[in-house]
Design a protein around this motif. Structure first.
Motif, short mmCIF file in Angstrom:
data_model
loop_
_atom_site.label_atom_id
_atom_site.label_comp_id
_atom_site.label_asym_id
_atom_site.label_seq_id
_atom_site.Cartn_x
_atom_site.Cartn_y
_atom_site.Cartn_z
N SER A 1 49.70 32.11 35.47
CA SER A 1 49.68 33.52 35.13
C SER A 1 48.30 33.82 34.57
CB SER A 1 50.76 33.83 34.10
OG SER A 1 50.75 35.20 33.80
N ASN A 2 47.45 34.33 35.40
CA ASN A 2 46.04 34.52 35.06
C ASN A 2 45.83 35.85 34.35
OD1 ASN A 2 43.28 34.85 35.04
ND2 ASN A 2 43.01 34.68 37.24
N ARG B 1 39.21 36.85 39.20
CA ARG B 1 39.83 37.74 40.18
C ARG B 1 39.59 37.21 41.59
NH1 ARG B 1 42.38 41.96 37.56
NH2 ARG B 1 41.45 42.27 35.54
N ASP B 2 40.53 37.52 42.50
CA ASP B 2 40.36 37.10 43.89
C ASP B 2 39.57 38.15 44.66
OD1 ASP B 2 42.14 39.16 44.50
OD2 ASP B 2 43.80 37.82 44.99
N ASP C 1 40.50 40.49 46.45
CA ASP C 1 41.08 41.83 46.40
C ASP C 1 41.01 42.44 45.01
OD1 ASP C 1 41.86 41.69 49.11
OD2 ASP C 1 43.66 40.58 48.57
N ASP D 1 42.51 41.18 42.42
CA ASP D 1 43.73 40.83 41.70
C ASP D 1 43.52 39.56 40.89
OD1 ASP D 1 45.10 42.96 42.94
OD2 ASP D 1 45.58 41.68 44.67
N THR D 2 44.27 39.43 39.79
CA THR D 2 44.25 38.18 39.05
C THR D 2 45.13 37.20 39.81
OG1 THR D 2 46.04 38.92 37.62
CG2 THR D 2 43.80 39.22 36.80
N ALA D 3 44.56 36.12 40.26
CA ALA D 3 45.29 35.17 41.09
C ALA D 3 45.61 33.89 40.33
CB ALA D 3 44.44 34.82 42.32
N ASP D 4 46.73 33.28 40.69
CA ASP D 4 47.05 31.96 40.18
C ASP D 4 46.07 30.98 40.80
OD1 ASP D 4 49.23 33.30 39.13
OD2 ASP D 4 50.59 32.60 40.70
N TRP D 5 45.82 29.85 40.14
CA TRP D 5 44.94 28.86 40.74
C TRP D 5 45.26 27.48 40.23
CZ3 TRP D 5 41.78 26.25 37.35
CH2 TRP D 5 41.46 26.89 36.15
N TYR E 1 50.94 28.35 51.60
CA TYR E 1 49.49 28.49 51.47
C TYR E 1 48.86 27.21 52.01
CZ TYR E 1 44.80 29.08 49.78
OH TYR E 1 43.44 29.19 49.73
#
Length: 180
Positions: free
Chosen positions: A132-133, A138-139, A141, A143-147, A175
């Motif tokens: 939960s970023n 940010r990716d 787009d 958006d805050t992305a999981d990684w 993925y």
């Protein structure tokens, strides 16, 4: 009313599908150093038809079994080839086409693996996880992305291209990791 007339026609702004299907991913990834080879998974970039086990030739021998539908993954079962460079290619007489009304034939192609049963095993671990970023990462787009971070503890480079991550065992390829 006889005073009202409509003359309609359908128009496709994209035109007919003229693009042949292409291989999107293979597992193992092309060029990989592998310890064993008894199956190859192939996923196409669109739904295809006419795929048979004999369409994939591995080390000069056609695949022995096949499972898969749509765009795949298609799992080809193969006999373990001899140690060394293993060439993989599509049979020139395959019948693979896309599902377009005027179907487009798959163009085929080839790749190879290096088969070495004594090659060192991969030693990869997930060393960090951010599920939960909340921060500034940010990716593409915005958006805050999981990684995740994958750490190679071994001495040998590992190509993770074609490996996948998922949170659903029924969809193992949610993925697919790129080859970079």
């Amino acid at each position: 009313s006889s005073d009202f007339l409509m003359d309609l026609e359908l128009f496709d702004p994209f035109g007919p599908d003229l693009a042949p299907p292409r291989v999107q991913t293979t597992t193992p990834a092309p060029g990989a150093l592998i310890r064993s080879l008894t199956q190859i998974e192939v996923t196409f970039d669109e739904e295809v038809q006419g795929v048979d086990a004999s369409d994939l030739v591995v080390g000069g021998q056609p695949a022995q079994s096949l499972a898969g539908v749509g765009s795949g993954p298609y799992v080809f079962g193969v006999s373990e080839p001899p140690e060394g460079v293993v060439d993989v290619l599509w049979n020139v007489d395959h019948g693979i086409t896309d599902m377009a009304p005027a179907s487009n034939a798959f163009e085929g192609g080839s790749w190879s693996y290096t088969l070495d049963p004594n090659a060192p095993e991969a030693d990869l671990v997930i060393s960090e996880l951010l599920a939960s970023n909340p921060g500034p990462l940010r990716d593409e787009d915005g958006d805050t992305a999981d990684w995740i971070e994958i750490h190679n503890r071994g001495a040998v480079a590992v190509n993770v291209g074609g490996w996948s991550l998922t949170d659903d065992p029924d969809e193992p390829d949610q993925y697919i990791l790129p080859s970079r």
